[in-house]
Design a protein around this motif. Sequence first.
Motif, short mmCIF file in Angstrom:
data_model
loop_
_atom_site.label_atom_id
_atom_site.label_comp_id
_atom_site.label_asym_id
_atom_site.label_seq_id
_atom_site.Cartn_x
_atom_site.Cartn_y
_atom_site.Cartn_z
N UNK A 69 0.80 -1.22 0.00
CA UNK A 69 0.00 0.00 0.00
C UNK A 69 0.82 1.27 0.00
N UNK A 70 2.15 1.18 0.12
CA UNK A 70 2.98 2.38 0.07
C UNK A 70 4.17 2.36 1.01
N UNK A 71 4.93 3.42 0.95
CA UNK A 71 6.13 3.55 1.79
C UNK A 71 5.79 4.20 3.12
N UNK A 72 6.53 3.82 4.14
CA UNK A 72 6.44 4.45 5.45
C UNK A 72 7.83 4.98 5.79
N UNK A 92 4.24 9.07 9.41
CA UNK A 92 2.86 9.16 8.95
C UNK A 92 2.57 7.98 8.04
N UNK A 93 1.57 7.19 8.42
CA UNK A 93 1.26 5.91 7.79
C UNK A 93 -0.08 6.03 7.06
N UNK A 94 0.00 6.46 5.80
CA UNK A 94 -1.19 6.75 5.00
C UNK A 94 -1.45 5.63 3.99
N UNK A 95 -2.05 4.57 4.46
CA UNK A 95 -2.44 3.48 3.58
C UNK A 95 -3.89 3.11 3.88
N UNK A 96 -4.51 2.45 2.93
CA UNK A 96 -5.90 2.01 3.08
C UNK A 96 -5.98 0.89 4.11
N UNK A 100 -6.36 -1.93 12.58
CA UNK A 100 -5.82 -3.26 12.90
C UNK A 100 -5.09 -3.85 11.69
N UNK A 101 -5.67 -3.69 10.49
CA UNK A 101 -5.04 -4.19 9.27
C UNK A 101 -3.71 -3.48 9.04
N UNK A 102 -3.67 -2.16 9.22
CA UNK A 102 -2.43 -1.41 9.02
C UNK A 102 -1.36 -1.82 10.02
N UNK A 103 -1.74 -2.01 11.29
CA UNK A 103 -0.77 -2.45 12.30
C UNK A 103 -0.27 -3.87 12.00
N UNK A 151 -4.48 8.58 14.57
CA UNK A 151 -4.80 9.15 13.26
C UNK A 151 -3.95 8.45 12.21
N UNK A 152 -3.19 9.23 11.46
CA UNK A 152 -2.28 8.66 10.46
C UNK A 152 -0.86 8.48 10.99
N UNK A 153 -0.59 8.95 12.19
CA UNK A 153 0.75 8.86 12.76
C UNK A 153 0.93 7.53 13.47
N UNK A 154 2.01 6.82 13.12
CA UNK A 154 2.35 5.57 13.80
C UNK A 154 3.55 5.84 14.69
N UNK A 155 3.49 5.28 15.88
CA UNK A 155 4.59 5.37 16.84
C UNK A 155 5.07 3.95 17.12
#
Length: 182
Positions: A69-72, A92-96, A100-103, A151-155
Amino acid sequence: MLKETGIMKGGKGAIALFLGLMLGYAPASVGVPMGQQSWQWLEAIPGGFRVALPGGVERQEPLVLDLQGGELVLEGAIALHEGNQYVFAFGDYRVEGSPWVRLTMLRDAMVKDTGWVLAEDRSFPLGIHPGREFILFSENELITYRFYLVGERVYILGVLQDAGVDLREEMGAFFGSFGVTR
């Protein structure tokens, strides 16, 4: 930009930034009930968080993860203490997909990147924000990660240690000190 914001007393510990991921909400205090190790508060102003660490911190070059889905792009730092590493990073983790799916995609990328075995994996929210904690191990080492999505920020927070070392108290202080400031 990292900014040192204070000193606190704690216990022995280890620090290093694998440059990856992290998040949390502001702690009231951090304490490790062993030894006399000084802990320092660091605040990442652009990252919108703060965390307490035993020892010094070395900022790392940005890390780019090629995810489904893209680069982080992650920014973070590394600190070493007594042969162990405490890691923190953000991006910033901007993917569809659902949080839970993104993590899960991010966890899978970390497992694939290291080639280590996934030992534990569970939901670990930060207040109302989705989070995940998992442990990877190799023959001699293990790393405990916590990922949070605000939000869109991943830590990302992580502690890399020798398999035979007990860092439960230090990890509790490190993970518990993490707070979101923005």
